[in-house]
Design a protein around this motif. Structure first.
Motif, mmCIF file in Angstrom:
data_model
loop_
_atom_site.group_PDB
_atom_site.id
_atom_site.type_symbol
_atom_site.label_atom_id
_atom_site.label_comp_id
_atom_site.label_asym_id
_atom_site.label_seq_id
_atom_site.Cartn_x
_atom_site.Cartn_y
_atom_site.Cartn_z
ATOM 1 N N LYS A 62 0.425 5.462 -4.729
ATOM 2 C CA LYS A 62 -0.921 4.936 -4.943
ATOM 3 C C LYS A 62 -1.730 4.695 -3.678
ATOM 4 O O LYS A 62 -2.953 4.540 -3.754
ATOM 5 C CB LYS A 62 -0.837 3.618 -5.739
ATOM 6 N N ASN A 63 -1.088 4.616 -2.536
ATOM 7 C CA ASN A 63 -1.824 4.109 -1.381
ATOM 8 C C ASN A 63 -2.977 5.003 -0.926
ATOM 9 O O ASN A 63 -4.051 4.506 -0.590
ATOM 10 C CB ASN A 63 -0.873 3.797 -0.215
ATOM 11 N N ARG A 64 -2.786 6.293 -0.902
ATOM 12 C CA ARG A 64 -3.912 7.151 -0.508
ATOM 13 C C ARG A 64 -5.067 6.966 -1.492
ATOM 14 O O ARG A 64 -6.220 6.765 -1.089
ATOM 15 C CB ARG A 64 -3.502 8.624 -0.475
ATOM 16 N N TYR A 65 -4.730 7.000 -2.767
ATOM 17 C CA TYR A 65 -5.756 6.945 -3.807
ATOM 18 C C TYR A 65 -6.460 5.582 -3.841
ATOM 19 O O TYR A 65 -7.681 5.479 -3.778
ATOM 20 C CB TYR A 65 -5.083 7.222 -5.154
ATOM 21 N N MET A 66 -5.629 4.552 -3.922
ATOM 22 C CA MET A 66 -6.131 3.190 -4.111
ATOM 23 C C MET A 66 -6.983 2.722 -2.925
ATOM 24 O O MET A 66 -7.886 1.915 -3.088
ATOM 25 C CB MET A 66 -4.902 2.308 -4.265
#
Lengths: 369, 348
Positions: A108-112
């Protein structure tokens, strides 16, 4: 070209990546001592030439505590801040210990964070199925991770693919999970010892054929090839297609392979429900239904846990006999009445494959559920 | 009140501390109102009352140092120096948000100031901070990494896996426990065995308890010592800061039971970190009252500007929902143009 084993090809790719880029580090339990065979040198001894610890030192070869959650989480954090870690998680069944970090951080980190984070990290793990290790070591959990957008999933079936796909994985700015089947560890083929990369999302037609298509994943690929070999004398010509990466998935390649023959079997060592075979079957049904000449058939591990006893375990996974039976069923032809007991169904792990028939075959295809 | 912390920091630094504490306070007050008016969707968790703990820690770090946080998320990036406009726009879900509207209050991150992300999973970002410390160690770039977590997360296993790894590898990591004494409604002492700071010694690292977490200089001093230790290559530290949140766990939350008694609340409200530091600055002659009044007015304007920035920012286009899942392709999941979730049309 050099003959390499599957495991040797992985070790070669790791060494190439370590030499090519100082940001690459190897993190995992027992990587110093090369317990799992991909961080060693030419010989058995730690001091032997090319041993990773000797060659790269403890700053880049990091033996970890048995703490999967922080191994995975720290690798993610390191990837977000400049390193390109390769994490050796040994057994795929251990990935669950770090599920939160995989699902809530890595994926999730790239997206979030709106594209601020780059997460170039590779998580390698081995699926020890078919080796009598019991239920806590035998999982083939890649479908669970296919259900998590943001992760890339790689399932090499050949030494050459293992090497080229791992180099691509290390180059990728996204979290990549590489699932290695232990039944393939000893398989050997000619591999280019020079650097090369195999792109993600491009499958491989392992064997061409005109009557039926078997789409096979990971350890099921050599079984599908063996099934195709066994069917050839019966006049049945089978194409075997290996997607090689499950995320991204070569949907076009799969659909083309399926449409070429119109008779499709999907062989997948994972569990049946929501497995890779389920997704592949659904895609074929959605997109090339008109080209099909019969229902897509799945050969998977049935939805049971893996029992210890070899008498129970062996016949649960997709094997050449079950795959061949499924191909015959899709063509509406009967199995020859002779020859089956005499065929050489030695598995890639060196043990004899038990040809299931009748009721047993139903179990092996999961159809008994 | 005794005065244990050194008051010798440069004047500008001290004024910047007050400015950042005020930014957090006014930003969160405004966010709280906007939640109640429906202008911010969902909810937010404010740091009101905890500003000294946040700013004292953040300002002990350098600009290029890393930091991770938790659901009580706005104070951390503000304390690290992030501009307010993109933070406010993120809370509202606008395209000008620091995460382009994809994260929201719980998942703020501003990599430009070393904020590697807040986490909606209690304790979930602690291993990320350990990894940032690992990068610093391997790359020898002298950067320090700090993990903010609450008294609730102090009972998550990943903290101890992280402390052990950071300890054995001597990583430049600071584990900063923001002990506001309640995990939502649960008093920390009812779910926590022993003293959190004491757990440091079990991993061979200093465990310091800052009893007066309402004193920004006391927090700054303790965290600075940990930062110095980390930069010297001596490894991680655990710092527990005792503080108190003034608002409910999250804005708009209405519980049938008041789990904090009135007297306790009154005592902590009387120790407002911003009021205390203002008085302290005046008493020591660091700044005049008028100067601090002007600073407060300045910060109010900054918050107004942040809301204006958010107001003028458009909501994101739906296509943005497919961006930044992967680095190299919008539709990397399936390469086929008509796959079930590969096109925008398919999800409409």
């Amino acid at each position: 070209m050099t003959v390499m084993s599957y495991l040797g090809a992985i070790g070669a790719a790791q060494k190439e990546a370590m030499l090519a880029d100082e940001r690459v580090v190897i993190i995992g339990e027992d990587v110093e001592a090369n317990v799992y065979g991909t961080t060693g040198g030419a010989g058995k001894s730690r001091a032997s030439e090319g041993d990773f610890l000797q060659q790269f030192g403890r700053n880049r070869i990091r033996n970890t505590p048995i703490s999967e959650e922080v191994i995975v989480g720290a690798a993610i954090g390191a990837a977000m801040t400049g390193l390109r870690p390769i994490v050796d998680l040994s057994y795929s069944s251990f990935l669950y210990m770090a599920m939160d970090q995989f699902v809530n951080q890595a994926a999730k980190n790239r997206y979030m964070f709106g594209g601020q984070a780059s997460v170039p990290v590779v998580f390698r793990s081995a699926m020890f199925y078919g080796l009598n290790t019991g239920a806590h070591h035998s999982d083939r959990p890649y479908p669970m991770f296919m259900n998590v957008p943001g992760l890339k999933i790689v399932t090499p079936a050949f030494p050459s693919d293992a090497k080229g796909l791992l180099r691509t994985a290390v180059d990728t700015d996204d979290p990549v999970l590489v699932f290695e089947a232990c039944v393939l560890w000893g398989s050997k083929e000619e591999v280019d010892e020079r650097e090369y990369r195999i792109p993600f999302g491009v499958g491989r037609s392992v064997r061409t054929g005109t009557d039926a298509t078997v789409i096979a994943v990971s350890g099921a690929v050599p079984e599908a090839v063996a099934a195709a070999d066994a069917l050839a004398p019966e006049g049945i010509s089978v194409e075997v297609f290996d997607p090689r990466t499950l995320v991204p998935l070569d949907v076009e390649g799969i659909l083309d392979a399926a449409a070429r023959t119109g008779r499709v079997v999907v062989a997948d060592p994972a569990h049946r429900t929501c497995g890779a075979a389920a997704e592949i079957s659904a895609l074929i049904s959605e997109h090339v239904f008109d080209a099909l000449r019969g229902p897509v058939r799945r050969v998977t591990t049935p939805d049971v846990q893996i029992p210890f006893s070899p008498a129970l375990e062996k016949q649960l996974y997709p094997n050449r006999v079950a795959i061949a039976d499924a191909v015959r069923a899709s063509l509406g032809v009967a199995a020859p009445t002779t020859g089956r007991d005499g065929d050489d169904s030695t598995g890639p792990d060196g043990s004899g494959g038990t040809p299931p028939s009748g009721q047993d075959a139903a179990v092996a295809t999961g159809a008994a559920r | 009140m005794t005065d244990p912390a050194p008051r010798s920091l440069p004047r500008d630094t001290q004024l910047e501390m007050q400015r950042r504490m005020l930014r957090i306070r006014r930003f969160d007050e405004r966010a709280s109102k906007m939640v109640k008016r429906g202008q911010i969707p969902g909810t937010v968790h404010t740091s009101i009352g905890q500003e000294a703990q946040v700013v004292g820690a953040c300002m002990a770090l350098g600009d290029t140092d890393f930091m991770t946080g938790n659901h009580r998320s706005h104070g951390h990036p503000i304390g690290k120096g992030a501009p307010l406009g993109p933070l406010m726009a993120e809370l509202v879900g606008k395209s000008g948000g620091v995460c382009q509207g994809k994260g929201g209050s719980l998942h703020l991150a501003d990599f430009a100031v070393g904020s590697l992300g807040e986490s909606g999973i209690v304790g979930g970002s602690i291993p990320i901070a350990v990894g940032a410390g690992l990068s610093s160690k391997v790359l020898a770039n002298d950067r320090v990494s700090l993990a903010f977590f609450g008294d609730g997360a102090a009972n998550q296993g990943c903290l101890y896996e992280g402390m052990n790894m950071a300890g054995v590898w001597k990583l430049p990591v600071i584990f900063l426990c923001e002990n506001n004494q309640y995990a939502l409604s649960t008093p920390a002492h009812t779910v926590t065995s022993g003293v959190i700071a004491d757990r440091g010694s079990g991993f061979g690292m200093p465990g310091v308890r800052v009893e007066n977490g309402q004193d920004v200089l006391a927090v700054h001093e303790a965290v600075s010592a940990a930062v110095q230790r980390a930069r010297a290559g001596d490894g991680p530290s655990l710092v527990e800061v005792i503080t108190y949140r003034y608002n409910e766990h999250s804005e708009g939350l209405r519980l049938g039971v008041d789990y904090r008694n009135a007297q306790e609340k009154a005592q902590w409200l009387a120790r407002d970190p911003i009021v205390l530091f203002r008085e302290d600055l005046i008493r020591r002659g660091v700044a005049a009252a008028e100067e601090l009044d002007a600073l407060e007015a300045d910060v109010l304007r900054e918050v107004d500007d942040a809301v204006a920035f958010s107001d003028q920012s458009p909501y994101p286009e739906l296509s943005v929902a497919f961006d930044d899942l992967y680095s190299d392709s919008r539709f990397a999941v399936h390469r086929f143009r008509d796959s079930s979730f590969g096109t925008l049309e398919a999800v409409r």
